[in-house]
Design an enzyme around this catalytic site. Structure first.
Site, short mmCIF file in Angstrom:
data_model
loop_
_atom_site.label_atom_id
_atom_site.label_comp_id
_atom_site.label_asym_id
_atom_site.label_seq_id
_atom_site.Cartn_x
_atom_site.Cartn_y
_atom_site.Cartn_z
N ASN A 108 0.75 -1.19 0.08
CA ASN A 108 -0.15 0.07 -0.15
C ASN A 108 0.76 1.30 0.04
O ASN A 108 2.12 1.28 -0.02
CB ASN A 108 -1.08 0.08 1.16
CG ASN A 108 -2.31 0.74 0.80
OD1 ASN A 108 -2.34 1.58 0.20
ND2 ASN A 108 -3.31 0.24 1.62
N HIS A 156 23.19 3.25 9.09
CA HIS A 156 24.68 4.07 9.00
C HIS A 156 25.74 3.53 10.11
O HIS A 156 25.10 3.36 11.09
CB HIS A 156 24.33 5.71 9.18
CG HIS A 156 23.64 6.10 7.90
ND1 HIS A 156 24.28 6.82 6.77
CD2 HIS A 156 22.32 6.37 7.68
CE1 HIS A 156 23.14 7.27 6.03
NE2 HIS A 156 22.26 6.84 6.61
N ALA A 190 0.12 -3.57 13.47
CA ALA A 190 0.23 -1.99 13.08
C ALA A 190 1.35 -1.41 14.16
O ALA A 190 1.04 -1.60 15.30
CB ALA A 190 -1.13 -1.29 13.08
N THR A 205 12.67 -5.70 15.18
CA THR A 205 14.28 -5.89 15.24
C THR A 205 14.96 -7.19 15.16
O THR A 205 15.91 -7.44 15.02
CB THR A 205 14.65 -5.14 16.62
OG1 THR A 205 14.08 -5.87 17.76
CG2 THR A 205 13.97 -3.91 16.77
N LYS A 206 13.93 -8.13 15.44
CA LYS A 206 14.43 -9.73 15.52
C LYS A 206 13.45 -10.41 14.40
O LYS A 206 12.18 -9.91 14.13
CB LYS A 206 14.50 -10.15 16.76
CG LYS A 206 15.35 -9.37 17.65
CD LYS A 206 15.31 -10.12 19.02
CE LYS A 206 16.35 -9.45 19.89
NZ LYS A 206 16.33 -9.79 21.34
#
Length: 179
Positions: free
Chosen positions: A78, A108, A149, A154-155
């Site tokens: 979407n 970064h 949502a 992170t894993k």
């Protein structure tokens, strides 16, 4: 997991040209009437052979390294997606992504910000990614998994698992026999 380091100061002229062309195509896509032949042609030019049959990416989009993205068949992404793909993004068949999803396969270096640290993102068959989800470098989302949502992933999320929250945590496992 291994990762790639990309020094932005050392980008080849060819890489710079590819990036400029992709930026122009993204701009054009974002300013073309959706659900038209022209829109579909620009989408195909941006993703090339890496856009599966019956898949749709809704504008507006943003991102970089679109040539590092592979989208399977019958995928729906979407509007307002951010696809930072220097580390590679693979989206398998039948995946659904709601609005405002961020797939961030690069970050970064904390000491030299001109260096990108890149790890691939892999979203497996039939996964459903909710609105406003951010998926960070190196993450795999399993088959038929759901990410709720607003989650920040992170894993890895395993096959058939449901993950929600910040950071995302698995809260249940779906019955795989119902798929």
């Amino acid at each position: 997991m291994d990762f790639e380091r990309v020094d932005m100061r050392e980008m080849s002229l060819e890489d710079q040209k590819v990036g400029a062309k992709q930026a122009q195509l993204v701009f054009k896509l974002n300013h073309t009437m959706p659900m038209t032949d022209e829109y579909n042609e620009v989408l195909k030019e941006l993703f090339g052979e890496n856009l599966g049959e019956d898949s749709m990416v809704m504008a507006p989009i943003a991102g970089a390294a679109f040539d590092h993205i592979k989208i399977g068949k019958n995928v729906f992404i979407n509007s307002n997606s951010l696809l930072m793909a220097r580390g590679g993004i693979t989206v398998e068949d039948d995946v659904m992504m709601a609005a405002n999803v961020q797939l961030l396969s690069n970050n970064h270096d904390e000491y030299d910000r001109q260096v990108l640290t890149c790890k691939p993102i892999h979203i497996k068959k039939g996964a459903w990614i909710g609105a406003g989800v951010s998926i960070l470098p190196g993450v795999t989302i399993g088959k038929y998994a759901i990410v709720g949502a607003g989650a920040i992933v992170t894993k890895d999320v395993g096959d058939y698992e449901v993950a929600v929250g910040v950071p995302a945590k698995v809260v249940k496992t779906l019955d795989k026999d119902k798929f």
